[in-house]
Motif scaffolding. Structure first.
Motif, PDB file in Angstrom:
ATOM      1  N   GLY A 109       1.094  -1.644  -0.231  1.00 19.30           N
ATOM      2  CA  GLY A 109       0.302   0.024  -0.128  1.00 19.30           C
ATOM      3  C   GLY A 109       0.636   1.501   0.075  1.00 19.30           C
ATOM      4  N   ALA A 110       1.850   1.439   0.338  1.00 21.54           N
ATOM      5  CA  ALA A 110       2.638   2.208  -0.276  1.00 21.54           C
ATOM      6  C   ALA A 110       3.228   2.714  -1.045  1.00 21.54           C
ATOM      7  N   THR A 111       3.257   1.642  -1.853  1.00 19.46           N
ATOM      8  CA  THR A 111       4.048   2.016  -3.388  1.00 19.46           C
ATOM      9  C   THR A 111       2.125   1.867  -4.347  1.00 19.46           C
ATOM     10  N   PRO A 112       2.602   2.389  -5.471  1.00 12.52           N
ATOM     11  CA  PRO A 112       1.626   2.060  -6.344  1.00 12.52           C
ATOM     12  C   PRO A 112       1.468   0.728  -6.944  1.00 12.52           C
TER      13      PRO A 112
ATOM     14  N   GLU B  16       4.394   2.837   8.484  1.00 14.99           N
ATOM     15  CA  GLU B  16       3.629   3.173   7.443  1.00 14.99           C
ATOM     16  C   GLU B  16       2.132   3.275   7.984  1.00 14.99           C
ATOM     17  N   ARG B  81      10.335   7.172   5.279  1.00 10.82           N
ATOM     18  CA  ARG B  81       8.801   6.203   3.815  1.00 10.82           C
ATOM     19  C   ARG B  81      10.018   5.968   2.305  1.00 10.82           C
ATOM     20  N   LEU B  84      11.289   3.486   2.721  1.00 14.09           N
ATOM     21  CA  LEU B  84      10.696   1.507   2.583  1.00 14.09           C
ATOM     22  C   LEU B  84      10.309   1.557   1.464  1.00 14.09           C
ATOM     23  N   ILE B  85       9.726   3.293   1.058  1.00 16.70           N
ATOM     24  CA  ILE B  85       9.491   2.938  -0.648  1.00 16.70           C
ATOM     25  C   ILE B  85      10.578   2.765  -1.951  1.00 16.70           C
ATOM     26  N   LEU B  88      10.954  -0.923  -1.375  1.00 11.11           N
ATOM     27  CA  LEU B  88       9.592  -1.716  -1.677  1.00 11.11           C
ATOM     28  C   LEU B  88      10.130  -1.551  -3.797  1.00 11.11           C
ATOM     29  N   LYS B  89      10.405  -0.311  -3.990  1.00 10.43           N
ATOM     30  CA  LYS B  89      10.632  -0.485  -5.511  1.00 10.43           C
ATOM     31  C   LYS B  89      12.372  -1.615  -5.883  1.00 10.43           C
ATOM     32  N   LYS B 148      -7.423   0.891   2.550  1.00 13.02           N
ATOM     33  CA  LYS B 148      -6.229   1.609   1.643  1.00 13.02           C
ATOM     34  C   LYS B 148      -5.342   0.152   0.433  1.00 13.02           C
ATOM     35  N   ASP B 149      -4.987  -0.550   2.375  1.00 10.97           N
ATOM     36  CA  ASP B 149      -4.378  -1.656   2.458  1.00 10.97           C
ATOM     37  C   ASP B 149      -4.364  -3.057   2.214  1.00 10.97           C
ATOM     38  N   ILE B 151      -5.917  -4.809   0.462  1.00 10.56           N
ATOM     39  CA  ILE B 151      -6.180  -5.752  -0.759  1.00 10.56           C
ATOM     40  C   ILE B 151      -5.163  -6.850  -0.543  1.00 10.56           C
ATOM     41  N   TYR B 152      -3.690  -5.713  -0.266  1.00  8.70           N
ATOM     42  CA  TYR B 152      -2.107  -6.530  -0.277  1.00  8.70           C
ATOM     43  C   TYR B 152      -2.403  -7.374   1.322  1.00  8.70           C
TER      44      TYR B 152
END
Lengths: 185, 185
Positions: A109-112, B16, B81, B84-85, B88-89, B148-149, B151-152
């Motif tokens: 959720g922290a990214t697209p 987050e 943040r 974290l991103i 994730l990326k 929003k989280d 789904i994850y």
DNA sequence: AAAGACATGTAAAACGTTACATGATTGC
DNA sequence: GCAATCATGTAACGTTTTACATGTCTTT
């Protein structure tokens, strides 16, 4: 009062089947139990020394001493076999998983959504590779069907293949869901 | 030049979503990501200190200061943040498994089949327990469907439920095979 | 009043990976 | 001749668990 370090059990288990060098042990780990257990030389060689010091394994003479390359073949001792059986019979198993893929997905959720999509695709690729290796391994197993250990190898490989197949089914569905979300945004 | 220690990412990921104390973090790990990630207080508290020192998280004032019990609530900073991103990326995920159950099964030939049978039954029990916990967790998820989280969380739990179901199917078949062998002997 | 949960933290030990060092042998 | 593989080993580093220490608050 050394506890049953897991790498010790791996070594004893492999040596129970056949005599091996440290290098062989590494190859066997990489080749057959790799999908649920990993080990490096940095843990194998020190463990071999410890095990020999405690007389759970012993060095055996090499039949071909004309080579100059040092090569130490180990075999399990009765005491080592006892230790292995004791572990098999009387210890609680702990299964420890560290799935960075799931960790990332959980925090997706922290990214697209397309970032999570990427994470899953990367995972899929890895699983597909591992799966094809496992299938080759399974095929090779059918050639040694008379070995008393065959059934155990077969069961572990089956575990791998079946869970990996499930992973792929899950990944497909997960991608579908994430794509839908991606389009809605 | 501290690498991205995984426990740091777990903490950043949880913060987050919402502000938490170290104790809360432990509870969340035990409650929701436990089946693919574990952590102890001995790793959480030092990590919190490090993260704060590096300004990736910060302490926030507690609204209710009349209590004497010390309680430190942390929140993620923009820098945190970012970190974290970035993870994730742009990082390759490593999935590390240590299945003692499979290790024992692989070496099952060193003992009579009923020992391996026991190992599998123990595994089955553990999985069944975990599975029912996951199903409760999944049920609770449907109450927060607007998050929003959501789904994850849903995707990770699904992963757990689906693989656990596969484990149980495999275990049943494995037991059957081992029992046949046991009777032949 | 006691038990159990809440809450933070540290020290020691265990464990394992990574990186390096060294050299022999095999296959192309 | 060169690269890859065979073969053993160590040292540094990083991470994590276990066990301990300390005290508060809530529930029964």
């Amino acid at each position: 009062m050394s506890q049953t370090r897991k790498i010790d059990m791996v070594i004893l288990g492999l040596l129970e089947h056949e005599n091996l060098t440290g290098y062989d042990i590494k190859k066997q780990i990489d080749g057959s139990i790799n999908f649920f257990w990993k080990a490096s030389f940095g843990s194998i060689y020190p463990a071999l020394k410890d095990l020999e010091k405690n007389a759970l394994i012993k060095k055996i003479k090499e039949d071909n001493p004309k080579t100059k390359r040092e090569k130490i073949i180990y075999s399990i001792t009765p005491k080592g076999r006892e230790k292995l059986i004791e572990w098999l019979k009387n210890s609680k198993s702990t299964n420890n998983l560290k799935y960075e893929t799931l960790l990332k997905l959980f925090f997706g959720g922290a990214t697209p959504p397309n970032i999570s999509l990427q994470t899953i695709e990367e995972f899929e690729e890895e699983i597909k590779e591992n799966l094809s290796l496992l299938k080759i391994y399974q095929k090779n197993l059918s050639n040694v069907i008379n070995d008393k250990d065959h059934i155990y190898y077969y069961l572990t490989v089956s575990f791998g293949i079946e869970t990996y197949n499930t992973y792929l089914v899950w990944a497909k569905e997960a991608k579908k869901l994430l794509k839908e979300i991606n389009n809605l945004q």
